[in-house]
Design a protein around this motif. Structure first.
Motif, PDB file in Angstrom:
ATOM      1  N   LEU A 224       1.017  -0.118  -7.297  1.00 27.74           N
ATOM      2  CA  LEU A 224      -0.400   0.228  -7.115  1.00 27.74           C
ATOM      3  C   LEU A 224      -0.822   1.390  -8.017  1.00 27.74           C
ATOM      4  N   LYS A 225       0.165   1.966  -8.702  1.00 28.05           N
ATOM      5  CA  LYS A 225      -0.084   3.096  -9.610  1.00 28.05           C
ATOM      6  C   LYS A 225      -0.737   4.263  -8.878  1.00 28.05           C
ATOM      7  N   LEU A 226      -0.206   4.525  -7.692  1.00 26.26           N
ATOM      8  CA  LEU A 226      -0.735   5.637  -6.900  1.00 26.26           C
ATOM      9  C   LEU A 226      -0.195   6.958  -7.434  1.00 26.26           C
ATOM     10  N   SER A 227      -1.033   7.961  -7.402  1.00 25.59           N
ATOM     11  CA  SER A 227      -0.644   9.272  -7.920  1.00 25.59           C
ATOM     12  C   SER A 227      -1.674  10.309  -7.508  1.00 25.59           C
ATOM     13  N   PRO A 228      -1.251  11.539  -7.284  1.00 25.13           N
ATOM     14  CA  PRO A 228      -2.229  12.596  -6.962  1.00 25.13           C
ATOM     15  C   PRO A 228      -3.185  12.844  -8.128  1.00 25.13           C
ATOM     16  N   LYS A 229      -2.798  12.423  -9.323  1.00 29.21           N
ATOM     17  CA  LYS A 229      -3.654  12.592 -10.493  1.00 29.21           C
ATOM     18  C   LYS A 229      -4.618  11.426 -10.697  1.00 29.21           C
ATOM     19  N   ASN A 230      -4.386  10.343  -9.959  1.00 30.42           N
ATOM     20  CA  ASN A 230      -5.239   9.157 -10.090  1.00 30.42           C
ATOM     21  C   ASN A 230      -6.357   9.230  -9.055  1.00 30.42           C
ATOM     22  N   GLU A 231      -7.578   9.443  -9.507  1.00 32.26           N
ATOM     23  CA  GLU A 231      -8.712   9.626  -8.595  1.00 32.26           C
ATOM     24  C   GLU A 231      -9.032   8.367  -7.779  1.00 32.26           C
ATOM     25  N   SER A 232      -8.608   7.226  -8.269  1.00 34.75           N
ATOM     26  CA  SER A 232      -8.907   5.977  -7.554  1.00 34.75           C
ATOM     27  C   SER A 232      -7.785   5.568  -6.595  1.00 34.75           C
ATOM     28  N   SER A 233      -6.791   6.419  -6.410  1.00 38.96           N
ATOM     29  CA  SER A 233      -5.640   6.075  -5.569  1.00 38.96           C
ATOM     30  C   SER A 233      -6.050   5.708  -4.143  1.00 38.96           C
ATOM     31  N   TYR A 234      -6.973   6.488  -3.581  1.00 38.29           N
ATOM     32  CA  TYR A 234      -7.391   6.230  -2.196  1.00 38.29           C
ATOM     33  C   TYR A 234      -8.052   4.861  -2.081  1.00 38.29           C
ATOM     34  N   ASP A 235      -8.982   4.550  -2.984  1.00 36.11           N
ATOM     35  CA  ASP A 235      -9.663   3.255  -2.942  1.00 36.11           C
ATOM     36  C   ASP A 235      -8.680   2.118  -3.177  1.00 36.11           C
ATOM     37  N   THR A 236      -7.729   2.327  -4.088  1.00 34.68           N
ATOM     38  CA  THR A 236      -6.722   1.300  -4.362  1.00 34.68           C
ATOM     39  C   THR A 236      -5.888   1.021  -3.124  1.00 34.68           C
ATOM     40  N   LEU A 237      -5.472   2.093  -2.446  1.00 34.33           N
ATOM     41  CA  LEU A 237      -4.675   1.943  -1.234  1.00 34.33           C
ATOM     42  C   LEU A 237      -5.465   1.235  -0.142  1.00 34.33           C
ATOM     43  N   LEU A 238      -6.722   1.631   0.032  1.00 32.42           N
ATOM     44  CA  LEU A 238      -7.557   1.023   1.068  1.00 32.42           C
ATOM     45  C   LEU A 238      -7.753  -0.464   0.801  1.00 32.42           C
ATOM     46  N   ASN A 239      -7.987  -0.825  -0.454  1.00 34.38           N
ATOM     47  CA  ASN A 239      -8.143  -2.240  -0.815  1.00 34.38           C
ATOM     48  C   ASN A 239      -6.857  -3.019  -0.543  1.00 34.38           C
ATOM     49  N   PHE A 240      -5.741  -2.402  -0.853  1.00 33.68           N
ATOM     50  CA  PHE A 240      -4.444  -3.046  -0.615  1.00 33.68           C
ATOM     51  C   PHE A 240      -4.227  -3.294   0.874  1.00 33.68           C
ATOM     52  N   LEU A 241      -4.478  -2.272   1.681  1.00 33.08           N
ATOM     53  CA  LEU A 241      -4.268  -2.402   3.123  1.00 33.08           C
ATOM     54  C   LEU A 241      -5.218  -3.427   3.736  1.00 33.08           C
ATOM     55  N   SER A 242      -6.452  -3.434   3.281  1.00 37.07           N
ATOM     56  CA  SER A 242      -7.443  -4.348   3.854  1.00 37.07           C
ATOM     57  C   SER A 242      -7.238  -5.776   3.370  1.00 37.07           C
ATOM     58  N   ARG A 243      -6.395  -5.954   2.357  1.00 34.52           N
ATOM     59  CA  ARG A 243      -6.139  -7.297   1.845  1.00 34.52           C
ATOM     60  C   ARG A 243      -4.765  -7.809   2.294  1.00 34.52           C
ATOM     61  N   GLU A 244      -3.723  -7.136   1.847  1.00 38.30           N
ATOM     62  CA  GLU A 244      -2.365  -7.608   2.104  1.00 38.30           C
ATOM     63  C   GLU A 244      -1.940  -7.392   3.559  1.00 38.30           C
ATOM     64  N   VAL A 245      -2.143  -6.198   4.073  1.00 37.80           N
ATOM     65  CA  VAL A 245      -1.729  -5.910   5.449  1.00 37.80           C
ATOM     66  C   VAL A 245      -2.620  -6.659   6.438  1.00 37.80           C
ATOM     67  N   TYR A 246      -3.890  -6.771   6.111  1.00 39.86           N
ATOM     68  CA  TYR A 246      -4.787  -7.530   6.984  1.00 39.86           C
ATOM     69  C   TYR A 246      -4.295  -8.966   7.150  1.00 39.86           C
ATOM     70  N   ASP A 247      -3.866  -9.594   6.059  1.00 45.98           N
ATOM     71  CA  ASP A 247      -3.393 -10.981   6.130  1.00 45.98           C
ATOM     72  C   ASP A 247      -2.238 -11.113   7.113  1.00 45.98           C
ATOM     73  N   ALA A 248      -1.308 -10.163   7.071  1.00 44.17           N
ATOM     74  CA  ALA A 248      -0.148 -10.211   7.971  1.00 44.17           C
ATOM     75  C   ALA A 248      -0.581 -10.019   9.423  1.00 44.17           C
ATOM     76  N   LEU A 249      -1.449  -9.048   9.663  1.00 45.01           N
ATOM     77  CA  LEU A 249      -1.894  -8.773  11.030  1.00 45.01           C
ATOM     78  C   LEU A 249      -2.782  -9.888  11.566  1.00 45.01           C
ATOM     79  N   TYR A 250      -3.600 -10.455  10.699  1.00 41.93           N
ATOM     80  CA  TYR A 250      -4.463 -11.564  11.121  1.00 41.93           C
ATOM     81  C   TYR A 250      -3.622 -12.774  11.498  1.00 41.93           C
TER      82      TYR A 250
END
Length: 276
Positions: A224-250
């Motif tokens: 996901l290329k997460l990093s404290p220097k990457n300003e979009s890290s939070y949005d990237t993580l949120l999109n990942f959780l709402s897509r991939e993790v949502y599928d598993a929980l659904y």
């Protein structure tokens, strides 16, 4: 009268005949003689019987004789009677049970047991009828369940983040009709439960928020290329959780939703069988 050299010759010839049947139908799908795919060599026959290759060589040359257990296994593998190997003149036909197993995909022990137990066979035929079992064995009970069991995404997320995500989904379930479930709706709930101000992508002191790097696998963090220097890290993580993790929980929610109905359907179907 038993002749060990004739016995060996018959094993060798029968193995080659069965191999020829397999080879002649190798382009068929399914191949009705697939079970003879091990007959190509002494070595492959030995592997199928779980003996050493030199044992097969000894049998085929008449130098040695198989034990009673190996003799029975050999007859089952090659679909022949013991009498034939010991000297009977008739070449054994392919077992009808073996052919039925290959064409239907039903294992040989099930077919044999059904033939020997009429009540079992009657029950089996009833439950195998698509008109009867379609409510039990469908995309939800088979495919969806398999997809959930094979989805390991939740194993790559650790506490406290994992618990927060699962609790958020439970709240989402409580206030959302099942027909309205969607990843976007879940994402809105996640944004409330996991505000950006509480998400950190580097080591932080305890009590100051959630250390994302410590709460997800290294593979996800890197991909996901997460990093404290990457300003979009939070949005990237949120999109990942709402897509991939949502599928598993659904998928899990879908399975749980169907469990009670599945149990009732089975009981009703079994009652129908008993009534008939």
């Amino acid at each position: 009268m038993y002749n060990k050299f004739k016995f060996g010759e018959r094993i060798s010839n029968l193995r080659k005949e069965r191999w020829k049947l397999y080879k002649n139908h190798i382009n068929n799908n399914p191949n009705p003689y697939e079970k003879y795919s091990f007959c190509g060599t002494q070595e492959t026959l030995a592997e199928a019987l779980e003996v050493e290759r030199r044992a097969i060589s000894g049998w085929e040359t008449g130098a040695t004789s198989p034990s009673l257990e190996n003799l029975v296994n050999l007859c089952e593998k090659l679909d022949c009677d013991v009498d034939y190997l010991l000297g009977a003149d008739k070449l054994p036909d392919i077992s009808p049970i073996s052919l039925a197993s290959h064409y239907s995909g039903i294992s040989t022990p099930i077919i044999k047991y059904g033939l020997e137990n009429p009540d079992y066979l009657d029950c089996l035929n009833f439950f195998m009828n698509p008109d009867n079992c379609s409510a039990l064995f469908n995309d939800i009970t088979l495919t969806t369940w398999s997809e959930y069991l094979n989805n390991r995404i939740l194993d790559e997320i650790y506490d406290p983040l994992k618990t927060l995500i699962c609790n958020t989904f439970q709240r989402y379930q409580a206030f959302t009709p099942f027909k309205d479930y969607c990843s976007d709706g879940f994402k809105e709930e996640l944004a409330i439960a996991l505000p950006k101000s509480q998400m950190f992508f580097s080591q932080q002191k305890l009590g100051t928020g959630i250390n994302i790097k410590a709460c997800i696998s290294a593979d996800i963090y890197i991909n996901l290329k997460l990093s404290p220097k990457n300003e979009s890290s939070y949005d990237t993580l949120l999109n990942f959780l709402s897509r991939e993790v949502y599928d598993a929980l659904y998928t899990k929610a879908l399975i749980e939703f169907q469990k009670d109905n599945l149990g009732k359907s089975f009981v009703n179907l079994f009652n129908r069988y008993l009534d008939d």
